[in-house]
Enzyme design. Structure first.
Site, short mmCIF file in Angstrom:
data_model
loop_
_atom_site.label_atom_id
_atom_site.label_comp_id
_atom_site.label_asym_id
_atom_site.label_seq_id
_atom_site.Cartn_x
_atom_site.Cartn_y
_atom_site.Cartn_z
N LYS A 117 48.65 47.76 41.54
CA LYS A 117 47.94 48.06 42.38
C LYS A 117 47.83 49.52 42.73
CE LYS A 117 45.42 44.57 43.15
NZ LYS A 117 45.86 43.20 43.62
N LYS A 199 38.53 35.63 27.41
CA LYS A 199 38.21 34.65 28.24
C LYS A 199 37.15 34.99 29.51
CE LYS A 199 42.22 34.19 30.52
NZ LYS A 199 43.24 33.93 31.29
N LYS A 202 35.89 37.42 35.89
CA LYS A 202 34.90 37.77 37.12
C LYS A 202 34.88 39.34 36.78
CE LYS A 202 34.83 38.41 42.02
NZ LYS A 202 33.75 38.89 42.07
#
Ligand code: TRP
Length: 335
Positions: A117, A199, A202
């Site tokens: 982050k 996979k 999003k």
């Protein structure tokens, strides 16, 4: 007195990121639904966690409502589980504060998700980001849960929650059992993306990910564009893109359909156009009812309000007991 054995406690959090996709369904939601009869379950929408990365919150409300509606449309039953929003349970913040006294800045700074982050949003390295794992530990320990259905990416956070549980117990007295990652039944189904590798996710290619909110047309279009092989000799190993389509077919179509195309493939007579049509119709049949139900729920303010109130009530009943036990253990009880 009831002779029934006390059920183990399951707790998990769902990030309100808006739209669920097939990977979320087969990787998470389906398992929540399977657990709800055998365990005492707390499922929570992590709206406070979302604030660690959001600069602006205009879309938060819609995302929270959508993720709740989609989970319910998939079969999560608010009468069987406690399904609630994190911010509706202020005891979460109270336990978070108490756990912060046990959390070392050094260990939080070392957490890989925190380092990621920092790299992603260097202009907003807020303290909430640093203490993200403390808040998550509070979510779990608040219900003294032992079983936490989460993906591998949450392993580190769960380890921190376990450390806090034992640190608290060691320092103040036994209050918390240690929580562990938990899968119900067989291994979680992998849901490959439509672009031949990886996979469904999003953040990656939207065209390669099927969302529970996709229209029938969108589903058909995405599947039609899915990657297959360009020919390939019979007998050569199956390319990943084709193996992926078979895996998806397995999830949404009947065994007979899978067998037919498997045999065609082995014989070298497979027509990918036909296979994709079957796959698309399988997905349409699977997603259509979920999408419609989720839309109806999302538009039903009174129902959603009831769900949220009922969920918060159940969660707070459990949370209040834990807070009292924690305060007593620490010695925060003067009268
Ligand atoms: N951090 C989790 C995620 O990113 C979401 C979450 C918040 C969670 N609180 C939790 C998961 C408690 C399990 C238990 O997906």
């Amino acid at each position: 007195m009831s002779m029934e054995k006390k059920k183990d406690i399951v707790m998990s959090g769902i990030r309100p990121t808006g739209f669920l996709h097939l990977g979320n369904y087969f990787g998470a939601v389906r398992n929540y639904v399977r657990m709800q009869d055998s365990y005492t379950c707390y499922f929570m929408v992590a709206d406070l966690h979302a604030l660690t990365t959001l600069n602006e919150t205009r879309e938060l409300k819609g995302h929270v409502r959508r993720v709740m509606a989609e989970n319910i449309a998939c079969g999560l039953d608010p009468d069987k589980v406690a399904f609630y929003c994190q911010s509706h349970v202020p005891e979460t913040a109270e336990l978070y504060l108490l756990l912060n006294m046990l959390a070392y800045v050094g260990e939080l700074e070392k957490t890989p998700t925190f380092k990621d982050k920092v790299r992603l949003q260097p202009q907003n390295v807020n303290a909430g980001l640093l203490t993200y794992p403390v808040l998550m530990a509070a979510d779990i320990l608040l219900h003294r849960a032992t079983l936490v259905p989460v993906g591998k990416d949450q392993g580190q956070h769960l380890e921190i929650a376990r450390d806090f549980a034992s640190r608290f117990n060691g320092r103040y007295g036994e209050v918390f059992p240690e929580p562990y990652a938990f899968n119900f039944g067989e291994a979680l189904a992998k849901v490959p993306s439509l672009d031949g590798a990886g996979k469904m996710s999003k953040s990656e290619n939207q065209m390669a990910t099927i969302y529970l909110a996709d229209t029938d047309e969108a589903i058909r279009k995405k599947v039609a564009k899915a990657k297959t092989d360009s020919g390939g000799d019979p007998g050569s190993p199956m390319p990943e893109s084709v193996a992926n389509l078979f895996q998806l077919l397995q999830l949404v179509s009947g065994e007979d359909v899978v067998q037919k195309f498997t045999a065609d493939y082995a014989a070298g007579t497979i027509r990918y156009g036909d296979m994709k049509k079957e796959l698309a119709e399988g997905m349409v049949g699977f997603i259509g009812p979920i999408r419609e139900k989720a839309e109806a729920i999302q538009n039903d303010d009174a129902y959603l309000r009831r769900v949220m109130e009922q969920g918060a009530e159940k969660a707070r009943a459990s949370a209040k007991v834990t807070i009292q036990l924690s305060k007593d253990a620490i010695g925060l009880s003067y009268i």
